[in-house]
Design a protein around this motif. Structure first.
Motif, PDB file in Angstrom:
ATOM      1  N   VAL A  57      26.002  18.208  29.382  1.00 45.73           N
ATOM      2  CA  VAL A  57      27.016  18.222  28.270  1.00 45.73           C
ATOM      3  C   VAL A  57      27.706  17.182  27.838  1.00 45.73           C
ATOM      4  O   VAL A  57      27.482  16.804  26.395  1.00 45.73           O
ATOM      5  CB  VAL A  57      27.521  19.382  28.325  1.00 45.73           C
ATOM      6  CG1 VAL A  57      28.344  19.834  27.035  1.00 45.73           C
ATOM      7  CG2 VAL A  57      26.676  20.904  28.663  1.00 45.73           C
ATOM      8  N   THR A  58      28.463  16.730  28.541  1.00 39.95           N
ATOM      9  CA  THR A  58      29.309  15.588  28.144  1.00 39.95           C
ATOM     10  C   THR A  58      28.872  14.070  28.164  1.00 39.95           C
ATOM     11  O   THR A  58      29.243  13.529  27.317  1.00 39.95           O
ATOM     12  CB  THR A  58      30.807  15.629  28.826  1.00 39.95           C
ATOM     13  OG1 THR A  58      30.261  15.637  30.047  1.00 39.95           O
ATOM     14  CG2 THR A  58      31.320  16.856  28.765  1.00 39.95           C
ATOM     15  N   GLY A  59      27.827  13.975  29.088  1.00 37.60           N
ATOM     16  CA  GLY A  59      27.179  12.643  29.183  1.00 37.60           C
ATOM     17  C   GLY A  59      26.104  12.303  28.377  1.00 37.60           C
ATOM     18  O   GLY A  59      25.883  11.344  28.061  1.00 37.60           O
ATOM     19  N   GLU A  60      25.364  13.375  28.030  1.00 36.33           N
ATOM     20  CA  GLU A  60      23.990  13.102  27.273  1.00 36.33           C
ATOM     21  C   GLU A  60      24.003  13.956  25.985  1.00 36.33           C
ATOM     22  O   GLU A  60      23.669  13.270  24.941  1.00 36.33           O
ATOM     23  CB  GLU A  60      22.793  13.887  28.314  1.00 36.33           C
ATOM     24  CG  GLU A  60      22.559  13.073  29.773  1.00 36.33           C
ATOM     25  CD  GLU A  60      21.687  13.581  30.376  1.00 36.33           C
ATOM     26  OE1 GLU A  60      20.825  14.155  29.639  1.00 36.33           O
ATOM     27  OE2 GLU A  60      21.572  13.334  31.507  1.00 36.33           O
ATOM     28  N   MET A  61      24.341  15.180  25.885  1.00 32.91           N
ATOM     29  CA  MET A  61      24.090  16.099  24.780  1.00 32.91           C
ATOM     30  C   MET A  61      25.049  15.733  23.587  1.00 32.91           C
ATOM     31  O   MET A  61      24.698  15.355  22.557  1.00 32.91           O
ATOM     32  CB  MET A  61      24.212  17.682  25.350  1.00 32.91           C
ATOM     33  CG  MET A  61      23.108  18.113  26.153  1.00 32.91           C
ATOM     34  SD  MET A  61      23.347  19.707  26.704  1.00 32.91           S
ATOM     35  CE  MET A  61      22.495  20.434  25.102  1.00 32.91           C
ATOM     36  N   ILE A  62      26.480  15.839  23.899  1.00 34.98           N
ATOM     37  CA  ILE A  62      27.546  15.303  22.976  1.00 34.98           C
ATOM     38  C   ILE A  62      27.106  13.983  22.320  1.00 34.98           C
ATOM     39  O   ILE A  62      27.263  13.728  21.253  1.00 34.98           O
ATOM     40  CB  ILE A  62      28.827  15.712  23.441  1.00 34.98           C
ATOM     41  CG1 ILE A  62      29.043  17.267  23.879  1.00 34.98           C
ATOM     42  CG2 ILE A  62      30.061  15.318  22.629  1.00 34.98           C
ATOM     43  CD1 ILE A  62      30.350  17.509  24.293  1.00 34.98           C
ATOM     44  N   PRO A  63      27.296  12.988  23.252  1.00 30.95           N
ATOM     45  CA  PRO A  63      27.059  11.555  22.779  1.00 30.95           C
ATOM     46  C   PRO A  63      25.786  11.400  21.889  1.00 30.95           C
ATOM     47  O   PRO A  63      25.652  10.641  21.140  1.00 30.95           O
ATOM     48  CB  PRO A  63      26.760  10.784  23.997  1.00 30.95           C
ATOM     49  CG  PRO A  63      27.625  11.550  25.000  1.00 30.95           C
ATOM     50  CD  PRO A  63      27.332  12.914  24.496  1.00 30.95           C
ATOM     51  N   ALA A  64      24.879  12.517  22.129  1.00 34.33           N
ATOM     52  CA  ALA A  64      23.519  12.283  21.167  1.00 34.33           C
ATOM     53  C   ALA A  64      23.728  12.954  19.996  1.00 34.33           C
ATOM     54  O   ALA A  64      22.525  13.196  19.099  1.00 34.33           O
ATOM     55  CB  ALA A  64      22.350  12.801  22.100  1.00 34.33           C
ATOM     56  N   GLY A  65      24.760  13.536  19.762  1.00 35.54           N
ATOM     57  CA  GLY A  65      25.217  14.266  18.327  1.00 35.54           C
ATOM     58  C   GLY A  65      24.785  15.677  18.419  1.00 35.54           C
ATOM     59  O   GLY A  65      24.662  16.142  17.387  1.00 35.54           O
ATOM     60  N   ASN A  66      24.768  16.451  19.754  1.00 36.62           N
ATOM     61  CA  ASN A  66      24.525  17.661  19.479  1.00 36.62           C
ATOM     62  C   ASN A  66      25.399  18.597  19.089  1.00 36.62           C
ATOM     63  O   ASN A  66      26.474  18.470  19.921  1.00 36.62           O
ATOM     64  CB  ASN A  66      23.694  18.089  21.196  1.00 36.62           C
ATOM     65  CG  ASN A  66      23.353  19.558  21.037  1.00 36.62           C
ATOM     66  OD1 ASN A  66      23.818  20.375  20.526  1.00 36.62           O
ATOM     67  ND2 ASN A  66      22.002  19.496  22.044  1.00 36.62           N
ATOM     68  N   LYS A  67      25.360  19.056  17.994  1.00 37.98           N
ATOM     69  CA  LYS A  67      26.503  19.695  17.575  1.00 37.98           C
ATOM     70  C   LYS A  67      26.920  21.047  18.129  1.00 37.98           C
ATOM     71  O   LYS A  67      28.103  21.455  18.384  1.00 37.98           O
ATOM     72  CB  LYS A  67      26.390  19.879  15.836  1.00 37.98           C
ATOM     73  CG  LYS A  67      26.318  18.888  15.144  1.00 37.98           C
ATOM     74  CD  LYS A  67      26.259  19.259  13.635  1.00 37.98           C
ATOM     75  CE  LYS A  67      26.233  17.750  12.590  1.00 37.98           C
ATOM     76  NZ  LYS A  67      26.109  18.386  11.262  1.00 37.98           N
ATOM     77  N   ALA A  68      25.862  21.776  18.424  1.00 39.44           N
ATOM     78  CA  ALA A  68      26.024  23.090  19.297  1.00 39.44           C
ATOM     79  C   ALA A  68      26.865  22.633  20.861  1.00 39.44           C
ATOM     80  O   ALA A  68      27.540  23.522  21.128  1.00 39.44           O
ATOM     81  CB  ALA A  68      24.650  23.719  19.712  1.00 39.44           C
ATOM     82  N   ALA A  69      26.297  21.670  21.572  1.00 40.20           N
ATOM     83  CA  ALA A  69      27.059  21.433  22.530  1.00 40.20           C
ATOM     84  C   ALA A  69      28.461  20.653  22.459  1.00 40.20           C
ATOM     85  O   ALA A  69      29.101  21.351  23.125  1.00 40.20           O
ATOM     86  CB  ALA A  69      26.237  20.048  23.360  1.00 40.20           C
ATOM     87  N   LYS A  70      28.807  20.262  21.429  1.00 43.01           N
ATOM     88  CA  LYS A  70      30.301  19.843  20.835  1.00 43.01           C
ATOM     89  C   LYS A  70      31.004  21.149  20.752  1.00 43.01           C
ATOM     90  O   LYS A  70      32.090  21.295  21.383  1.00 43.01           O
ATOM     91  CB  LYS A  70      30.198  18.702  19.936  1.00 43.01           C
ATOM     92  CG  LYS A  70      31.739  18.555  19.393  1.00 43.01           C
ATOM     93  CD  LYS A  70      32.370  17.670  20.518  1.00 43.01           C
ATOM     94  CE  LYS A  70      33.444  16.968  19.634  1.00 43.01           C
ATOM     95  NZ  LYS A  70      34.293  17.878  19.208  1.00 43.01           N
ATOM     96  N   LEU A  71      30.484  22.136  20.184  1.00 40.36           N
ATOM     97  CA  LEU A  71      31.357  23.276  19.747  1.00 40.36           C
ATOM     98  C   LEU A  71      31.502  24.069  21.038  1.00 40.36           C
ATOM     99  O   LEU A  71      32.332  24.723  21.340  1.00 40.36           O
ATOM    100  CB  LEU A  71      30.515  24.098  18.625  1.00 40.36           C
ATOM    101  CG  LEU A  71      31.288  25.503  18.441  1.00 40.36           C
ATOM    102  CD1 LEU A  71      32.661  25.312  17.815  1.00 40.36           C
ATOM    103  CD2 LEU A  71      30.366  26.175  16.963  1.00 40.36           C
ATOM    104  N   ALA A  72      30.238  24.364  21.817  1.00 39.69           N
ATOM    105  CA  ALA A  72      30.380  25.153  23.159  1.00 39.69           C
ATOM    106  C   ALA A  72      31.632  24.455  24.103  1.00 39.69           C
ATOM    107  O   ALA A  72      32.391  24.935  24.634  1.00 39.69           O
ATOM    108  CB  ALA A  72      29.039  25.081  23.886  1.00 39.69           C
ATOM    109  N   TYR A  73      31.600  23.118  24.136  1.00 32.60           N
ATOM    110  CA  TYR A  73      32.574  22.543  25.040  1.00 32.60           C
ATOM    111  C   TYR A  73      33.865  22.630  24.350  1.00 32.60           C
ATOM    112  O   TYR A  73      34.822  23.042  25.132  1.00 32.60           O
ATOM    113  CB  TYR A  73      32.184  20.697  24.984  1.00 32.60           C
ATOM    114  CG  TYR A  73      33.155  20.114  26.044  1.00 32.60           C
ATOM    115  CD1 TYR A  73      32.767  20.039  27.232  1.00 32.60           C
ATOM    116  CD2 TYR A  73      34.128  19.386  25.480  1.00 32.60           C
ATOM    117  CE1 TYR A  73      33.632  19.134  28.160  1.00 32.60           C
ATOM    118  CE2 TYR A  73      34.895  18.764  26.143  1.00 32.60           C
ATOM    119  CZ  TYR A  73      34.956  18.710  27.443  1.00 32.60           C
ATOM    120  OH  TYR A  73      35.705  17.932  28.429  1.00 32.60           O
TER     121      TYR A  73
END
Length: 366
Positions: free
Chosen positions: A259-275
């Protein structure tokens, strides 16, 4: 001087360790072969197979059985009891064998195997701060529904050990201090330690607490009705609450590094909000436990696998330091905790307790 054998059974493996004079000299996960337990109708039938693997691991490590002074087994499957170190007696073995706590997990063999090896080696066996340690204050037990009481369900073994260890490092007595401890793993437990007793706690896996990597967090009755209306069964809802919710439901994975190393850096807004929502809910429950302690908090302690996430620890430190100083102890210290409780008894620093089989709380007398 002591040499303590630690036994902590898992689903398909047995975590074991040897702690000599406070130092972990063996910490091993003894894995069972696929299908090895297929012929075992009950968990108790697995005991001889697991015991042999433990003895083989000791032999392989060059640790003589005669060097073992005591055994410490994970306390699971027994009745609710207060925290501390207990001598494993026949009643504890009987209750664990029959899984009176309805855990339905081979962890109940921690007591069973320890008791059998105790007789074989001629040394005492103990369990320490069992899974269902219950020290809740009276106010925390009340749910608002007559006759329905809150249960203590959290990662008590590791959480107590972290608080005790923190006190030892600072020259304090655990019984003199107040802490909020957050165990952050696949499930997240947060509890309030008041002078040696855990007076309040979230109920990890029961639908109360923070959003976690694979736990849904707080689930209200209206939420359950909504899920039922969508066609889910109660069993499916239970699975969602206890193992497939949280980040796993929100973004498809409970791997925080992904989540923090791949999804959020890739701009995944759902992952950022979930975190962000997970961190929000953790600090909210930390503040709730501060209320349980009337704001008298000597420290906030973060532990578990998620405490390795430096970003999460920094954010929680920034957001919660107004309550008390925040200290992180990444990882889990179950091997150390199981041995440390026994060492405190052997050294005379702690009084051993007797397991009676009577639940610590059976309702109020009014």
């Amino acid at each position: 001087m002591s040499c303590i054998l630690v036994i902590n059974p898992g689903s398909s493996s047995t975590k074991m360790g040897v702690v000599r004079d406070g130092e972990v000299v063996l910490d091993k996960n003894v894995v069972s072969k696929p299908g090895e337990f297929d012929g075992c109708a009950a968990f108790a039938d697995q005991a001889p197979l697991r015991e042999k693997k433990i003895l083989d691991a000791l032999d392989e490590a060059g640790i003589a059985l005669g060097d073992i002074d005591a055994i410490s087994g994970r306390g699971v499957g027994i009745q609710d009891c207060s925290g501390g170190t207990y001598l494993i007696n026949e009643k504890a073995v009987e209750d664990a064998s029959n899984d009176v706590a309805h855990i339905h997990h081979p962890a109940i063999l921690g007591i069973v195997i320890s008791a059998h090896l105790s007789k074989k080696l001629g040394v005492p066996a103990y369990f320490v701060n069992p899974m269902n340690t219950d020290e809740l204050c009276a106010e925390a037990r009340v749910t608002g529904i007559k006759g329905l009481y809150k249960k203590a369900r959290c990662h008590m073994l590791n959480m107590k050990q972290v608080a005790i260890h923190h006190c030892e490092l600072n020259g304090w007595r655990y019984e003199d201090k107040n802490f909020i401890v957050a165990h952050m793993g696949g499930g997240i437990s947060i509890n309030a330690h008041q002078r040696g007793r855990v007076i309040d706690s979230t109920r990890v896996g029961d639908g109360q607490g923070p959003i976690s990597p694979n736990r849904a967090g707080d689930v209200c009755e209206a939420d359950v009705r909504e899920l039922l209306s969508r066609g889910m069964t109660m069993d499916e809802i239970h699975d969602l609450v206890t193992g497939t919710g949280g980040l796993k439901s929100l973004v498809g994975t409970d791997d925080l590094k992904k989540v923090t190393g791949e999804m959020i850096p890739a701009g995944n807004k759902a992952a950022k909000l979930a975190y962000d929502a997970m961190e929000f809910s953790i600090r909210k429950w930390i503040a709730t436990m501060a209320g349980s302690l009337c704001g008298d908090v000597d420290g906030i302690l973060l532990t578990g696998g998620l405490a390795f996430d430096k970003t999460l620890v920094k954010r929680l430190t920034d957001d919660c330091s107004w309550i008390a100083p925040v200290t992180a102890y990444p990882g889990s210290f179950e091997t150390e905790a199981l041995a440390a409780g026994v060492e405190r008894v052997l050294s005379g620093r702690e009084q051993v307790k007797t397991y009676t089989g009577e639940p610590v709380f059976k309702g109020f007398d009014f």
